[in-house]
Design a protein around this motif. Structure first.
Motif, PDB file in Angstrom:
ATOM      1  N   UNK A   1       0.833  -1.196   0.000  1.00  0.00           N
ATOM      2  CA  UNK A   1       0.000   0.000   0.000  1.00  0.00           C
ATOM      3  C   UNK A   1       0.863   1.239   0.000  1.00  0.00           C
ATOM      4  N   UNK A   2       0.246   2.380  -0.296  1.00  0.00           N
ATOM      5  CA  UNK A   2       0.997   3.638  -0.284  1.00  0.00           C
ATOM      6  C   UNK A   2       1.234   4.095   1.147  1.00  0.00           C
ATOM      7  N   UNK A   3       2.462   4.482   1.441  1.00  0.00           N
ATOM      8  CA  UNK A   3       2.788   5.004   2.763  1.00  0.00           C
ATOM      9  C   UNK A   3       2.197   6.400   2.909  1.00  0.00           C
ATOM     10  N   UNK A   4       1.415   6.572   3.982  1.00  0.00           N
ATOM     11  CA  UNK A   4       0.995   7.915   4.377  1.00  0.00           C
ATOM     12  C   UNK A   4       1.448   8.114   5.817  1.00  0.00           C
ATOM     13  N   UNK A   5       1.820   9.334   6.163  1.00  0.00           N
ATOM     14  CA  UNK A   5       2.457   9.568   7.456  1.00  0.00           C
ATOM     15  C   UNK A   5       1.932  10.843   8.103  1.00  0.00           C
ATOM     16  N   UNK A   6       1.806  10.789   9.414  1.00  0.00           N
ATOM     17  CA  UNK A   6       1.422  11.956  10.197  1.00  0.00           C
ATOM     18  C   UNK A   6       2.344  12.051  11.410  1.00  0.00           C
ATOM     19  N   UNK A   7       2.797  13.246  11.711  1.00  0.00           N
ATOM     20  CA  UNK A   7       3.659  13.440  12.864  1.00  0.00           C
ATOM     21  C   UNK A   7       4.109  14.881  12.939  1.00  0.00           C
ATOM     22  N   UNK A   8       4.716  15.286  14.046  1.00  0.00           N
ATOM     23  CA  UNK A   8       5.136  16.686  14.198  1.00  0.00           C
ATOM     24  C   UNK A   8       6.261  17.093  13.271  1.00  0.00           C
ATOM     25  N   UNK A   9       6.922  16.113  12.634  1.00  0.00           N
ATOM     26  CA  UNK A   9       8.011  16.425  11.709  1.00  0.00           C
ATOM     27  C   UNK A   9       7.529  16.668  10.283  1.00  0.00           C
ATOM     28  N   UNK A  10       6.242  16.467  10.021  1.00  0.00           N
ATOM     29  CA  UNK A  10       5.712  16.602   8.664  1.00  0.00           C
ATOM     30  C   UNK A  10       5.499  18.072   8.319  1.00  0.00           C
ATOM     31  N   UNK A  11       5.915  18.443   7.131  1.00  0.00           N
ATOM     32  CA  UNK A  11       5.906  19.826   6.663  1.00  0.00           C
ATOM     33  C   UNK A  11       4.538  20.488   6.772  1.00  0.00           C
ATOM     34  N   UNK A  12       4.570  21.828   6.714  1.00  0.00           N
ATOM     35  CA  UNK A  12       3.337  22.610   6.648  1.00  0.00           C
ATOM     36  C   UNK A  12       2.702  22.491   5.266  1.00  0.00           C
ATOM     37  N   UNK A  13       3.513  22.440   4.238  1.00  0.00           N
ATOM     38  CA  UNK A  13       3.023  22.367   2.862  1.00  0.00           C
ATOM     39  C   UNK A  13       4.123  22.781   1.916  1.00  0.00           C
ATOM     40  N   UNK A  14       3.773  23.062   0.656  1.00  0.00           N
ATOM     41  CA  UNK A  14       4.743  23.515  -0.331  1.00  0.00           C
ATOM     42  C   UNK A  14       4.643  25.025  -0.503  1.00  0.00           C
ATOM     43  N   UNK A  15       5.793  25.641  -0.640  1.00  0.00           N
ATOM     44  CA  UNK A  15       5.896  27.088  -0.754  1.00  0.00           C
ATOM     45  C   UNK A  15       5.162  27.593  -2.003  1.00  0.00           C
ATOM     46  N   UNK A  16       4.153  28.425  -1.776  1.00  0.00           N
ATOM     47  CA  UNK A  16       3.400  29.068  -2.861  1.00  0.00           C
ATOM     48  C   UNK A  16       2.773  28.081  -3.840  1.00  0.00           C
ATOM     49  N   UNK A  17       2.437  26.896  -3.359  1.00  0.00           N
ATOM     50  CA  UNK A  17       1.796  25.890  -4.212  1.00  0.00           C
ATOM     51  C   UNK A  17       0.604  25.280  -3.469  1.00  0.00           C
ATOM     52  N   UNK A  18      -0.459  26.042  -3.305  1.00  0.00           N
ATOM     53  CA  UNK A  18      -1.598  25.566  -2.502  1.00  0.00           C
ATOM     54  C   UNK A  18      -2.265  24.321  -3.065  1.00  0.00           C
ATOM     55  N   UNK A  19      -2.362  24.201  -4.384  1.00  0.00           N
ATOM     56  CA  UNK A  19      -3.028  23.025  -4.958  1.00  0.00           C
ATOM     57  C   UNK A  19      -2.210  21.765  -4.716  1.00  0.00           C
ATOM     58  N   UNK A  20      -0.880  21.861  -4.905  1.00  0.00           N
ATOM     59  CA  UNK A  20      -0.035  20.704  -4.650  1.00  0.00           C
ATOM     60  C   UNK A  20      -0.029  20.347  -3.168  1.00  0.00           C
ATOM     61  N   UNK A  21      -0.096  21.370  -2.315  1.00  0.00           N
ATOM     62  CA  UNK A  21      -0.171  21.108  -0.877  1.00  0.00           C
ATOM     63  C   UNK A  21      -1.438  20.335  -0.540  1.00  0.00           C
ATOM     64  N   UNK A  22      -2.551  20.797  -1.053  1.00  0.00           N
ATOM     65  CA  UNK A  22      -3.820  20.146  -0.747  1.00  0.00           C
ATOM     66  C   UNK A  22      -3.837  18.702  -1.227  1.00  0.00           C
ATOM     67  N   UNK A  23      -3.321  18.454  -2.427  1.00  0.00           N
ATOM     68  CA  UNK A  23      -3.348  17.106  -2.987  1.00  0.00           C
ATOM     69  C   UNK A  23      -2.341  16.178  -2.316  1.00  0.00           C
ATOM     70  N   UNK A  24      -1.411  16.744  -1.528  1.00  0.00           N
ATOM     71  CA  UNK A  24      -0.378  15.930  -0.885  1.00  0.00           C
ATOM     72  C   UNK A  24      -0.826  15.348   0.445  1.00  0.00           C
TER      73      UNK A  24
END
Length: 555
Positions: free
Chosen positions: A409-432
């Motif tokens: 299966x695809x690895x998905x991860x949650x934790x305090x080390x996970x980024x806020x998102x991608x710089x100036x890329x809201x759509x890619x952030x949301x889809x990630x």
């Protein structure tokens, strides 16, 4: 605190943790990454922090000189909090001093590879909005051209100034150290910036744990890299996760780290540069991983205890006869990073050094560590270990449902080390991210009943060249820009030296076009590890019904 032995289905791996490793880490102790240096310098001022060749800096000097650079940025350059400062250096003392100076000033570090071409530097500076570029002297032509075009201030770090650093902190302030003169110059040296910032006071900006610390670039699906937004809290969390994990074998005042992977890369950035400061370890800097003679010389001098490398480096060292004659008694932990270490390499390393070669898994977006092999565990060389403290890992099928143990299966991860998102890329952030906040990695793995993770496939198009992520879209964009190219497609192929290498299939517009010409074109526009090693000319490329080139048909 010790972790609870009762586990949920989601965290069954806690049973595999060594005693003393907590299920969860406490983040409240540190407000910023800069706190690591402040506390270590106060507790161990005379302890060696950085070694480069014959030059050593203790923690008091590291704190004072990084403070001088912070003052330069705030007082001389008058940059506000949140400004982006790009660092483009190999493993040299100036990198660490600049990094902690930027963070102490409440600003954001943008890491650049010193081997980038002018095109690549220009893209990163423009995309990040960096206003200052601190570059290594060897890259000054490229750095100056890109910085000048974007009106970005250039500061050069040189090999000659390294020997001056230990004595700079105690030197009297020169009369000609004037802020206006420093600002008037078209460029300045790193030491001149330190001198301009010394003996001045600066405003102390609030350093919030949720403020951005790094814009750390990784591959992009649109043909250009994208920056993972890593906060102080993200990196603090990962440092504490690594620290507690390694404490059983790496504790005390005599731990010596060798940093041979570049610190502008996320693994050495967190796992060497920042972790060593947090723990008060001695960090020996090796600027060129290909210089095996210097590596062996430094090993004899310092007796390394902690070593992070990649498969190609382990292989090269074991093939280098002087390395086999070293004393490995002090080596307590070796970790393979970037790409999977081949089992035969791990076995050979263990036999030669007496130290097991542990695996791990991470990605830039997770600062980077997600999984590690528990200390002292053997017989799990095919896995990347188990999730670290405060980390949830799930494996999902194509419909987003959790898979059973042993099912890919695809690895998905949650934790305090996970980024806020991608710089100036809201759509890619949301889809990630999934709807419940898990980061989608795109990597396929299986997890056994004990929680050990084994990678069975990587992101579909990602190519790992000597441990560095390369995305085909960026390569194709450069190749396709050649006037003699009509169409092209890039894939990864197996390579005995680099693990994988890049191969490009080309439909030529000009029949006189040669592979040598294309490789020369790529060298002008791509850093070395991104330059394709193979080109194959074809009359046509396979396409879908909508005209999309099918890379999978070329593999």
């Amino acid at each position: 605190m010790e972790h609870e032995r009762e586990t949920s289905v989601q965290r069954k791996w806690l049973e595999q943790y060594p005693l003393g490793v907590p299920a969860d880490i406490e983040l409240g102790e540190y407000g910023s990454i800069a706190d690591f240096l402040t506390r270590t310098a106060a507790a161990y001022p005379a302890r060696t922090a950085l070694c480069y060749a014959d030059v050593e800096l203790d923690y008091a000097a590291m704190a004072e000189l990084s403070e001088a650079f912070a003052t330069y940025l705030q007082v001389i350059e008058r940059l506000p909090s949140g400004s982006r400062v790009a660092l483009m250096m190999p493993n040299v003392p100036q990198y660490s001093l600049a990094l902690f100076g930027v963070l102490r000033a409440g600003m954001v570090v943008v890491n650049l590879n010193p081997h980038y071409t002018e095109r690549e530097v220009r893209f990163h500076l423009e995309d990040s909005g960096a206003t200052i570029l601190v570059a290594w002297e060897g890259a000054q032509a490229v750095a100056r051209a890109a910085a000048s075009e974007l009106h970005c201030r250039l500061i050069l770090a040189t090999p000659d100034e390294i020997a001056k650093l230990p004595s700079l902190r105690s030197a009297a302030r020169r009369v000609d150290e004037d802020a206006q003169l420093a600002r008037a110059e078209a460029q300045t040296s790193f030491v001149a910036a330190l001198e301009a910032g010394r003996h001045r006071s600066r405003p102390q900006p609030p350093l919030a744990p949720d403020a951005i610390a790094f814009l750390q670039y990784t591959g992009g699906t649109t043909g250009n890299p994208k920056a993972a937004v890593l906060t102080h809290r993200n990196v603090i969390a990962n440092v504490l996760q690594l620290s507690t994990w390694l404490r059983p074998v790496l504790d005390g005042a005599d731990v010596c780290v060798v940093t041979v992977l570049p610190m502008y890369h996320i693994m050495a950035l967190t796992g060497n540069c920042v972790l060593s400061v947090a723990r008060g370890w001695k960090n020996v800097l090796i600027p060129d991983p290909r210089d095996l003679s210097t590596f062996v010389e430094q090993w004899r001098k310092h007796r390394f205890s902690f070593f992070v490398g990649v498969n190609t480096l382990f292989n090269a060292l074991m093939d280098f006869e002087p390395f086999g004659k070293l004393d490995f008694a002090g080596l307590a932990y070796t970790c393979g990073a970037g790409a999977a270490v081949q089992p035969a390499v791990g076995e050979k390393w263990h036999k030669l050094t007496g130290c097991a070669l542990s695996g791990g898994y991470g990605l830039t977006e997770a600062s980077p560590t997600v999984c590690m092999t528990p200390v002292g565990v053997t017989g799990r060389e095919q896995t990347v270990g188990v999730p670290v403290s405060s980390t949830e890992v799930r494996l999902l099928d194509d419909e987003g449902h959790d898979v059973k143990s042993g099912v890919p299966g695809e690895i998905v991860v949650k934790g305090p080390q996970v980024m806020r998102g991608y710089w100036n890329r809201p759509q890619e952030t949301q889809s990630s991210f999934t709807s419940d906040g898990f980061l989608r990695t795109g990597d396929i793995a299986v997890m056994d009943a004990q929680g050990y993770v084994t990678i069975v496939d990587r992101k579909k198009d990602l190519v790992l060249v000597s441990g560095f992520n390369v995305y085909p879209n960026e390569i194709e964009k450069v190749v396709a820009s050649h006037p003699g190219v009509s169409e092209c497609a890039c894939i990864g192929v197996q390579d005995a030296k680099t693990g994988e290498a890049l191969k490009v299939f080309v439909v030529a517009r000009d029949s006189r076009l040669t592979a040598d010409a294309l490789q020369a074109w790529c060298r002008e526009n791509l850093t070395n590890y991104k330059v394709p090693r193979q080109f194959e000319f074809r009359e046509a490329l396979p396409k879908s019904t909508v005209g999309k080139i099918l890379r999978r048909a070329l593999r």
